[in-house]
Design an enzyme around this catalytic site. Structure first.
Site, PDB file in Angstrom:
ATOM      1  N   HIS A  55       0.004  11.513  16.097  1.00  0.00           N
ATOM      2  CA  HIS A  55      -0.655  10.726  14.990  1.00  0.00           C
ATOM      3  C   HIS A  55       0.229   9.879  14.560  1.00  0.00           C
ATOM      4  CE1 HIS A  55      -3.285  10.259  11.341  1.00  0.00           C
ATOM      5  NE2 HIS A  55      -2.138  10.220  10.763  1.00  0.00           N
ATOM      6  N   ARG A  87      -4.986  -4.155   9.546  1.00  0.00           N
ATOM      7  CA  ARG A  87      -3.759  -3.466   8.791  1.00  0.00           C
ATOM      8  C   ARG A  87      -3.564  -2.081   9.322  1.00  0.00           C
ATOM      9  NH1 ARG A  87      -3.919  -0.153   3.964  1.00  0.00           N
ATOM     10  NH2 ARG A  87      -6.011  -0.673   3.819  1.00  0.00           N
ATOM     11  N   HIS A 102      -3.498   5.278  10.308  1.00  0.00           N
ATOM     12  CA  HIS A 102      -4.962   4.654  10.327  1.00  0.00           C
ATOM     13  C   HIS A 102      -4.923   3.270  10.390  1.00  0.00           C
ATOM     14  CE1 HIS A 102      -5.890   8.745   8.848  1.00  0.00           C
ATOM     15  NE2 HIS A 102      -6.945   8.485   9.421  1.00  0.00           N
ATOM     16  N   CYS A 111      -1.882   0.960   9.024  1.00  0.00           N
ATOM     17  CA  CYS A 111      -1.078   1.610   8.155  1.00  0.00           C
ATOM     18  C   CYS A 111      -0.335   2.737   8.601  1.00  0.00           C
ATOM     19  CB  CYS A 111      -1.952   2.108   6.980  1.00  0.00           C
ATOM     20  SG  CYS A 111      -1.326   2.764   5.615  1.00  0.00           S
ATOM     21  N   ASP A 130      -8.912  -5.032   6.539  1.00  0.00           N
ATOM     22  CA  ASP A 130      -8.632  -5.766   5.537  1.00  0.00           C
ATOM     23  C   ASP A 130      -7.296  -6.387   5.602  1.00  0.00           C
ATOM     24  OD1 ASP A 130      -6.915  -3.753   5.245  1.00  0.00           O
ATOM     25  OD2 ASP A 130      -7.833  -2.895   3.184  1.00  0.00           O
ATOM     26  N   CYS A 158       0.861  -1.105  -0.139  1.00  0.00           N
ATOM     27  CA  CYS A 158       0.043   0.001   0.195  1.00  0.00           C
ATOM     28  C   CYS A 158       0.702   1.122  -0.035  1.00  0.00           C
ATOM     29  CB  CYS A 158      -0.897   0.018   1.042  1.00  0.00           C
ATOM     30  SG  CYS A 158      -0.165   0.161   2.918  1.00  0.00           S
TER      31      CYS A 158
END
Ligand code: ZN
Length: 134
Positions: free
Chosen positions: A104, A119, A107, A121, A111, A68
């Protein structure tokens, strides 16, 4: 009400401590360009810590190649992550923050390919790798 974290710093202190890119991602909830981060294709054995406060967040055996464009993990260290619903950009996503300092990270999506189904990310700018000492 503003949530309190174990590690609290003013934004000017964070700005001094972090690089411009780290500040933009960690404190302003930015996202680095896909395939640009230093840990995207990084698969050494060790731990990934919060780039802001050094709390341990992920282990290398939780990392997988998701294609990704960002470092992806199928699980996180227990209690290390805070989950917040994010309704920005017309989507409902789950934002992940460092539970120790509120910075931060990225996210989490449901999936993932492994049995956790998750996942995570994560921006490379949000984490620092620490090699496992022999
Ligand atoms: Zn942190």
């Amino acid at each position: 009400m503003v949530k309190k974290y174990p590690i609290e710093r003013s934004e000017s202190e964070w700005r001094k401590k972090l690089s411009d890119e780290q500040y933009r991602v960690l404190r302003e909830k930015g996202t680095e360009a896909p395939h640009s981060g230093k840990y995207n294709m990084h698969f050494q054995e060790g731990a990934y810590r919060c780039a802001a406060c050094n709390a341990e967040l992920f282990e290398s055996d939780q990392k997988f190649e998701s294609n990704c464009g960002w470092p992806s993990f199928d699980d996180a260290k227990e209690g290390a992550i805070e989950y917040v619903q994010d309704r920005s950009f017309g989507m409902i996503r789950t934002e992940i923050l460092c539970a120790n300092c509120g910075s931060h990270l990225g996210h989490v999506f449901d999936d993932g390919p492994s049995e956790t189904g998750q996942r995570y990310c994560v921006n490379s700018a949000s984490i620092e790798f620490e090699s496992k000492s022999q």
